[in-house]
Design an enzyme around this catalytic site. Structure first.
Site, short mmCIF file in Angstrom:
data_model
loop_
_atom_site.label_atom_id
_atom_site.label_comp_id
_atom_site.label_asym_id
_atom_site.label_seq_id
_atom_site.Cartn_x
_atom_site.Cartn_y
_atom_site.Cartn_z
N GLY A 10 0.83 -1.31 0.04
CA GLY A 10 0.00 -0.08 0.04
C GLY A 10 0.95 1.34 -0.13
O GLY A 10 1.78 1.24 0.69
N GLU A 102 5.81 -5.12 5.79
CA GLU A 102 5.96 -6.62 6.38
C GLU A 102 6.01 -7.54 4.96
O GLU A 102 6.69 -8.50 4.90
CB GLU A 102 4.93 -7.32 7.12
CG GLU A 102 3.69 -6.83 6.89
CD GLU A 102 2.30 -7.79 7.14
OE1 GLU A 102 1.31 -7.34 7.09
OE2 GLU A 102 2.65 -8.82 7.28
N THR A 124 5.21 1.90 6.05
CA THR A 124 3.61 1.53 6.18
C THR A 124 2.95 2.52 7.19
O THR A 124 3.42 3.10 8.47
CB THR A 124 3.30 0.11 6.68
OG1 THR A 124 2.01 0.03 7.35
CG2 THR A 124 4.35 -0.36 8.02
N ILE A 125 1.62 2.96 7.11
CA ILE A 125 0.97 3.87 7.73
C ILE A 125 0.44 3.18 9.12
O ILE A 125 0.24 3.79 10.15
CB ILE A 125 -0.33 4.52 7.13
CG1 ILE A 125 -1.32 3.41 6.74
CG2 ILE A 125 0.22 5.38 5.86
CD1 ILE A 125 -2.83 4.02 6.46
N ASP A 126 0.60 1.94 8.80
CA ASP A 126 0.06 0.86 10.05
C ASP A 126 1.05 0.91 11.35
O ASP A 126 0.59 0.52 12.36
CB ASP A 126 -0.25 -0.51 9.69
CG ASP A 126 -1.25 -0.68 8.78
OD1 ASP A 126 -2.26 0.53 8.47
OD2 ASP A 126 -1.78 -1.63 8.25
N ARG A 161 -24.77 13.09 19.32
CA ARG A 161 -24.78 11.40 18.72
C ARG A 161 -23.53 10.94 19.30
O ARG A 161 -22.56 11.35 19.79
CB ARG A 161 -24.77 11.83 17.33
CG ARG A 161 -26.09 12.10 16.58
CD ARG A 161 -25.75 12.16 15.05
NE ARG A 161 -26.92 12.49 14.53
CZ ARG A 161 -27.06 13.21 13.23
NH1 ARG A 161 -26.05 13.81 12.73
NH2 ARG A 161 -28.39 13.51 12.85
N MET A 168 -7.79 2.90 9.48
CA MET A 168 -6.99 1.88 9.23
C MET A 168 -6.21 1.23 9.99
O MET A 168 -5.89 1.63 11.19
CB MET A 168 -5.95 2.14 7.81
CG MET A 168 -6.74 2.15 6.60
SD MET A 168 -5.55 2.28 5.07
CE MET A 168 -6.98 2.11 3.74
N GLY A 169 -5.48 -0.19 9.86
CA GLY A 169 -4.82 -0.98 10.91
C GLY A 169 -5.25 -2.39 10.96
O GLY A 169 -6.25 -2.69 11.36
N GLN A 278 -6.31 8.44 4.73
CA GLN A 278 -5.35 8.46 5.55
C GLN A 278 -3.95 8.12 4.83
O GLN A 278 -2.73 8.61 5.31
CB GLN A 278 -5.30 7.45 6.52
CG GLN A 278 -6.66 7.36 7.61
CD GLN A 278 -7.19 6.41 7.96
OE1 GLN A 278 -6.70 5.89 9.03
NE2 GLN A 278 -8.15 5.48 7.47
O1 F6P Z 1 -1.13 -2.11 4.92
C1 F6P Z 1 -1.68 -0.97 5.16
C2 F6P Z 1 -3.09 -0.74 4.74
O2 F6P Z 1 -3.17 0.78 4.71
C3 F6P Z 1 -3.83 -1.45 5.68
O3 F6P Z 1 -4.22 -0.81 7.02
C4 F6P Z 1 -5.25 -1.73 4.88
O4 F6P Z 1 -5.96 -2.89 5.47
C5 F6P Z 1 -4.58 -1.93 3.70
O5 F6P Z 1 -3.45 -1.32 3.45
C6 F6P Z 1 -5.72 -1.33 2.47
O6 F6P Z 1 -5.01 -1.87 1.38
P1 F6P Z 1 -5.53 -1.48 0.09
O7 F6P Z 1 -5.19 0.01 -0.54
O8 F6P Z 1 -4.81 -2.53 -0.82
O9 F6P Z 1 -6.93 -2.03 -0.18
#
Ligand code: F6P
Length: 346
Positions: A10, A102, A124-126, A161, A168-169, A278
């Site tokens: 990603g 990874e 990775t943003i994660d 509300r 993401m994550g 994000q």
């Molecule tokens: O691996 C990073 C990530 O942003 C995850 O948090 C998310 O599940 C995934 O990529 C989404 O990937 P894609 O852009 O291929 O749908």
């Protein structure tokens, strides 16, 4: 030297800053840089692009990656490894810099064992890559998510509300934990630590009993949903089909959770999925600096012949760690950080 560079998995803000740093540092050493398009696909079906100073001029602040990315797994097919190694030789490359998470770096580690002179850069943003304190891209994602939570706060309060914000994550809840703490979330749900619906609703009801008639729930897409304590949690999927690295497409837990919270508490509840917002757009200053430091360090590793390793952040120092170690496990959220966040729940 002739150095190939690829960006895989990603995309993430800061990739262009790494590419720029690699090209600028290489030119100072009289080395040439070749961009391999679309991740590992660039060594599978090569369509290389020469990268010099003018190609990387003006890209430092630009999101995405000028050489493209993909989730191509070169080791998926039986002839994959031979094909990549052959193309590496045909392109007359002396070294490869793989920028990825990874999956991309897991493949890089395997190729190193097969004799490929490769160095890794963690992205990775994660923020779930082991062996580095932080990956670049994470700070930008957290800033975007925090700004979104701030905006959601005012509309939640105006309407009394409950608002459920999905970030993401996939395997780790770093973005949820950081943006949830920064945004003053009333409940944070992450993949590492299950919380069932009963607990979530109790926290919201407790808050309302204190006179606070709105709540913000931040949930990581990979958090598991369960109705009651002890019940096995389930992942909410958008798509069952797996990508080349075996990942399903997550997404939708905020919708399921919002419906269940409204049903249980009778408070009007809405959900927002932040998704790829994000990952897009301009990187923060922090990510530009980190990505630049990683890019310079990786290029120095290549020129020193220090292969099979990844540039990493340890404290405030850039160090080199073996790719095998960095890809041996995932870096999940520190339970102490989550305990701290819990002090502000409800
Ligand atoms: O691996 C990073 C990530 O942003 C995850 O948090 C998310 O599940 C995934 O990529 C989404 O990937 P894609 O852009 O291929 O749908």
């Amino acid at each position: 030297m002739k150095i190939g560079v690829l960006t895989g998995g990603g995309d993430c803000p800061g990739l262009n800053a790494v590419i720029r740093a690699i090209v600028r540092t290489s030119e100072a050493q009289n080395s040439r840089v070749i961009g391999l398009r679309n991740g590992w696909k660039g060594l599978w079906e090569p369509s290389p692009m020469d990268l010099d100073q003018k190609d990387v001029s003006g890209i430092l602040h630009v999101g995405g990656t000028i050489i493209g990315t993909s989730r191509t797994n070169p080791l998926k097919s039986p002839d994959g490894a031979d094909r990549v190694l052959k193309n590496f030789r045909l392109l007359r490359l002396d070294a490869l810099i793989a920028v990825g998470g990874e999956d991309t770096l897991g493949a890089a580690s395997r190729f190193y064992d097969m004799g490929l002179p490769v160095v890794g850069v963690p992205k990775t943003i994660d923020n779930d890559l082991y062996g580095t304190d932080f990956t670049f891209g994470f700070d930008t994602a957290v800033s975007i998510a925090t700004e979104a939570i701030d905006r959601i706060h005012t509309t939640a309060e105006s309407h009394n509300r409950v608002m459920v914000v999905e970030v993401m994550g996939r395997h780790a809840g770093w973005i949820a934990a950081y943006s949830g703490i920064a945004g003053g979330a009333d409940v944070i749900l992450i993949p590492e630590i299950p919380i069932d619906l009963d607990e979530v609703c109790d926290l919201i009801l407790r808050r309302h009993s204190r006179g606070k008639l709105f709540s913000i729930v931040v949930v990581a897409e990979g958090a598991q949903f369960s109705e009651k304590a002890g019940e096995e949690g389930k992942l909410i999927l958008q798509e069952r089909r797996q990508d080349e690295f075996g990942h399903v497409r997550l997404g939708g837990i905020s919708q399921v959770l919002a419906k269940a919270i409204e049903h249980r508490t009778k408070y009007e509840t809405r959900f927002v999925v932040l998704g790829h917002i994000q990952r897009g757009g301009t990187p923060t200053a922090h990510d530009r600096v980190l990505a630049t430091r990683f890019g310079v360090h990786a290029t120095e590793m290549v020129h020193q012949g220090d292969f099979g390793k990844m540039a990493a952040l340890a404290g405030n120092k850039i160090v080199s760690v073996p790719l095998s170690e960095a890809t041996s496990q995932l870096k999940t959220v520190d339970p102490k950080l989550y305990e701290l966040a819990k002090n502000f729940f409800g």
